[in-house]
Design a protein around this motif. Structure first.
Motif, short mmCIF file in Angstrom:
data_model
loop_
_atom_site.label_atom_id
_atom_site.label_comp_id
_atom_site.label_asym_id
_atom_site.label_seq_id
_atom_site.Cartn_x
_atom_site.Cartn_y
_atom_site.Cartn_z
N CYS A 116 0.91 -1.10 0.11
CA CYS A 116 0.16 0.16 0.01
C CYS A 116 0.96 1.21 0.20
O CYS A 116 2.01 1.18 -0.26
CB CYS A 116 -0.87 0.17 1.24
SG CYS A 116 -0.35 0.02 2.70
N GLU A 117 0.34 2.35 0.37
CA GLU A 117 1.01 3.56 0.28
C GLU A 117 2.31 3.67 1.16
O GLU A 117 3.21 4.69 1.10
CB GLU A 117 0.10 4.88 0.73
CG GLU A 117 -0.19 5.13 2.07
CD GLU A 117 -1.47 4.28 2.55
OE1 GLU A 117 -2.04 4.76 3.48
OE2 GLU A 117 -1.66 3.34 1.89
N SER A 126 4.27 1.74 -4.44
CA SER A 126 2.51 1.52 -4.53
C SER A 126 2.02 2.95 -3.81
O SER A 126 2.80 3.51 -2.81
CB SER A 126 2.25 0.49 -3.46
OG SER A 126 0.80 0.56 -3.69
N GLU A 155 -1.44 2.79 -3.56
CA GLU A 155 -2.73 2.52 -3.24
C GLU A 155 -2.98 2.48 -1.67
O GLU A 155 -2.01 2.24 -1.10
CB GLU A 155 -2.77 0.93 -3.67
CG GLU A 155 -4.29 0.27 -3.71
CD GLU A 155 -5.11 1.12 -5.02
OE1 GLU A 155 -5.52 1.74 -4.76
OE2 GLU A 155 -4.52 0.60 -6.26
N ASP A 191 -8.11 1.33 1.10
CA ASP A 191 -8.95 0.95 -0.25
C ASP A 191 -8.45 -0.74 -0.50
O ASP A 191 -9.37 -1.55 -1.25
CB ASP A 191 -8.32 1.58 -1.66
CG ASP A 191 -8.85 2.94 -1.51
OD1 ASP A 191 -9.94 3.31 -0.94
OD2 ASP A 191 -8.30 3.87 -2.15
N GLN A 192 -7.32 -1.32 -0.20
CA GLN A 192 -6.91 -2.64 -0.36
C GLN A 192 -7.99 -3.48 0.68
O GLN A 192 -8.35 -4.54 0.49
CB GLN A 192 -5.48 -2.83 0.13
CG GLN A 192 -4.55 -2.24 -0.86
CD GLN A 192 -4.16 -3.09 -2.01
OE1 GLN A 192 -5.23 -3.55 -2.76
NE2 GLN A 192 -3.09 -3.08 -2.46
N GLN A 242 -11.43 -3.74 -0.75
CA GLN A 242 -11.47 -4.51 -1.92
C GLN A 242 -11.31 -5.86 -1.38
O GLN A 242 -12.02 -6.81 -2.13
CB GLN A 242 -10.23 -4.53 -2.86
CG GLN A 242 -10.25 -5.15 -3.99
CD GLN A 242 -11.20 -5.12 -5.34
OE1 GLN A 242 -12.12 -4.04 -4.80
NE2 GLN A 242 -11.33 -5.84 -5.97
N GLN A 265 -1.53 -2.70 -6.66
CA GLN A 265 -2.69 -2.01 -7.08
C GLN A 265 -3.70 -2.73 -6.59
O GLN A 265 -3.86 -4.02 -6.67
CB GLN A 265 -2.57 -1.73 -8.55
CG GLN A 265 -1.46 -0.91 -8.89
CD GLN A 265 -1.59 -0.84 -10.44
OE1 GLN A 265 -1.23 -1.55 -11.16
NE2 GLN A 265 -1.99 0.46 -11.02
N THR A 266 -5.00 -2.29 -6.21
CA THR A 266 -6.04 -2.90 -5.83
C THR A 266 -6.61 -3.93 -6.77
O THR A 266 -7.11 -4.87 -6.47
CB THR A 266 -7.24 -2.07 -5.49
OG1 THR A 266 -6.76 -0.98 -4.26
CG2 THR A 266 -8.59 -2.48 -5.00
#
Length: 288
Positions: free
Chosen positions: A9-10, A15, A17, A21-22, A25, A251-252
């Protein structure tokens, strides 16, 4: 059990993302469990706390878009704090575990010993990865340049074994055979490295460690699984039982990618009918 045990992630330099959000999802696609494993790569990156920010500008690996991103390792306090918030917010819908991906080299082992000692109480899971050797990365051919295919393949496996013999605070060996993705000379014959790969796998088994199936091989269009089916068969033949599955999603849209396909390969081709999740560095086995 649907568990994705290799996620970014971020907090990873590669990344953008958002962690939330991960998580959303993961809930949407029906994951039971997910473990974030953002990057730490001492040698080529510095920690946020050492007083210097590093930046990289380049094309996104998937979209081609030019982006500027921080090149530092994980901001550990913010990372673990946000993971805890995610657990509190979404814990009734999905199990979220806290991990890190250690991109270790022999020259950086002491830094990872210190890192693990500092954050061990937060960690459920750690990956031992090989992304570079002698601070030379694979993806840009820096490591391969000036070497024959024999030389850089053997050096890759030798470095994994050397790190593995020195550093024991990991749960599984991540994306073994990663170098295949960046080997412009083509597929290197497995028989040439079988003996050293066997030694790596035996060491992991004796130490109570495992390996992962990294399903990014599908979206990279690789001809085989990662690690290869040869390695998966060898691991089973040597008595290995600890296996996790991870999408390596930055990415998601890749979250949970081909996890069921990996399970089918384990069960129907390799003859392994369990996968693992982890809690405080201890594996739990689940029937596929």
């Amino acid at each position: 059990m649907l568990a994705d045990y290799h996620l970014h992630c971020e907090f990873s330099d590669d990344s953008n993302e958002l962690m939330e959000d991960q998580v959303k999802q993961g809930i949407k696609i029906g994951l039971d469990e997910m473990c974030f494993t953002d990057h730490v790569d001492y040698g080529i990156k510095r920690d946020w706390t050492d007083g210097a920010m590093q930046w990289r500008e380049g094309a996104d690996e998937f979209t081609g878009e030019i982006k500027r991103s921080a090149l530092n390792n994980v901001n550990y306090p913010e990372y673990f704090s946000k993971l805890m918030r995610m657990q509190k917010t979404y814990g009734d819908q999905i199990t979220i575990k806290k991990g890190l991906e250690f991109g270790i080299q022999t020259g950086t082992v002491p830094q990872y010993e210190k890192l693990y000692d500092t954050w061990r109480d937060e960690l459920d899971f750690t990956l031992l990865s090989m992304h570079q050797v002698d601070n030379k990365e694979f993806w840009n051919q820096d490591f391969q340049t000036g070497k024959t295919q024999d030389e850089y393949n053997m050096r890759y496996w030798e470095e994994i074994l050397a790190v593995q013999q020195q550093f024991k605070h990991y749960c599984v060996l991540a994306h073994l055979s990663l170098l295949v993705r960046y080997d412009e000379a083509g597929i290197y014959p497995f028989e040439k490295v079988r003996d050293i790969v066997a030694e790596i796998l035996r060491t992991a088994i004796v130490d109570g460690k495992g390996i992962e199936i990294n399903t990014s091989s599908w979206h990279y269009g690789m001809a085989d699984t990662m690690p290869s089916r040869d390695i998966l068969h060898l691991y089973k033949d040597l008595g290995g039982t600890i296996i996790t599955i991870g999408s390596d999603a930055h990415q998601t849209k890749y979250l949970g990618d081909h996890i069921k396909d990996a399970q089918d390969i384990l069960r129907n081709e390799i003859g392994i009918d369990t996968i693992c999740t982890f809690d405080k560095m201890v594996p739990t086995f689940h029937k596929i």
